[in-house]
Design a protein around this motif. Structure first.
Motif, short mmCIF file in Angstrom:
data_model
loop_
_atom_site.label_atom_id
_atom_site.label_comp_id
_atom_site.label_asym_id
_atom_site.label_seq_id
_atom_site.Cartn_x
_atom_site.Cartn_y
_atom_site.Cartn_z
N ILE A 134 -7.07 8.37 7.09
CA ILE A 134 -5.88 7.84 6.41
C ILE A 134 -6.30 7.15 5.11
CG2 ILE A 134 -3.96 6.24 6.57
CD1 ILE A 134 -4.12 6.62 9.63
N TYR B 98 0.84 -1.20 0.00
CA TYR B 98 0.00 0.00 0.00
C TYR B 98 0.87 1.24 0.00
CZ TYR B 98 -3.84 -3.11 1.05
OH TYR B 98 -4.76 -4.12 0.99
N LEU B 99 0.42 2.26 -0.72
CA LEU B 99 1.16 3.51 -0.84
C LEU B 99 0.31 4.67 -0.35
CD1 LEU B 99 2.30 2.87 -4.53
CD2 LEU B 99 3.69 2.55 -2.50
N THR B 100 0.98 5.75 0.04
CA THR B 100 0.27 6.96 0.42
C THR B 100 -0.07 7.76 -0.84
OG1 THR B 100 2.28 8.27 0.62
CG2 THR B 100 1.55 7.09 2.59
N ARG B 101 -0.94 8.74 -0.68
CA ARG B 101 -1.30 9.62 -1.81
C ARG B 101 -0.06 10.33 -2.32
NH1 ARG B 101 -4.17 13.38 1.05
NH2 ARG B 101 -4.48 14.60 -0.81
N LYS B 102 0.80 10.76 -1.42
CA LYS B 102 2.02 11.47 -1.81
C LYS B 102 2.95 10.57 -2.62
CE LYS B 102 5.65 14.43 -0.01
NZ LYS B 102 5.64 15.31 -1.13
N GLU B 103 3.13 9.32 -2.17
CA GLU B 103 3.99 8.39 -2.90
C GLU B 103 3.46 8.12 -4.30
OE1 GLU B 103 5.80 5.66 0.72
OE2 GLU B 103 3.79 5.19 -0.06
N ARG C 210 -4.94 4.89 1.89
CA ARG C 210 -3.86 4.05 1.37
C ARG C 210 -4.31 3.50 0.03
NH1 ARG C 210 -1.37 6.59 4.26
NH2 ARG C 210 -0.25 5.97 6.12
N LYS D 3 -9.75 3.67 2.78
CA LYS D 3 -9.75 4.80 3.71
C LYS D 3 -10.07 4.29 5.11
CE LYS D 3 -11.41 9.43 4.37
NZ LYS D 3 -12.21 10.54 3.87
N THR E 117 -1.34 15.55 -5.60
CA THR E 117 -2.16 14.68 -4.77
C THR E 117 -3.64 14.89 -5.07
OG1 THR E 117 -2.06 16.29 -2.97
CG2 THR E 117 -0.51 14.45 -2.88
#
Length: 64
Positions: A40, A6-11, A42, A36, A20
């Motif tokens: 958070i 899983y990645l963040t929105r920024k990644e 992901r 969600k 973003t």
């Protein structure tokens, strides 16, 4: 391709070279699958990989 599941929105935005906000739009439109938990968000790495493969015009530079 991605070391994490899983990645963040920024990644994701850094991988796709978009903002973003654009990532949020992709999630809202169903182009990228996200989870969600409270506040958070992901994003599934395999969903991003599928997005890149299904949009060769937009992501051609990424695959080279």
């Amino acid at each position: 391709m991605f070391p994490k599941k899983y990645l963040t929105r920024k990644e994701v935005s850094e991988h796709l070279r978009v903002t973003t906000r654009t990532v949020d739009n992709y999630i809202r439109k169903g182009k990228i699958k996200a989870i969600k938990l409270d506040s958070i968000v992901r994003i599934e790495a395999k969903s991003v990989f599928r997005f890149i493969n299904n949009n060769p015009v937009n992501c051609l530079w990424y695959l080279s």
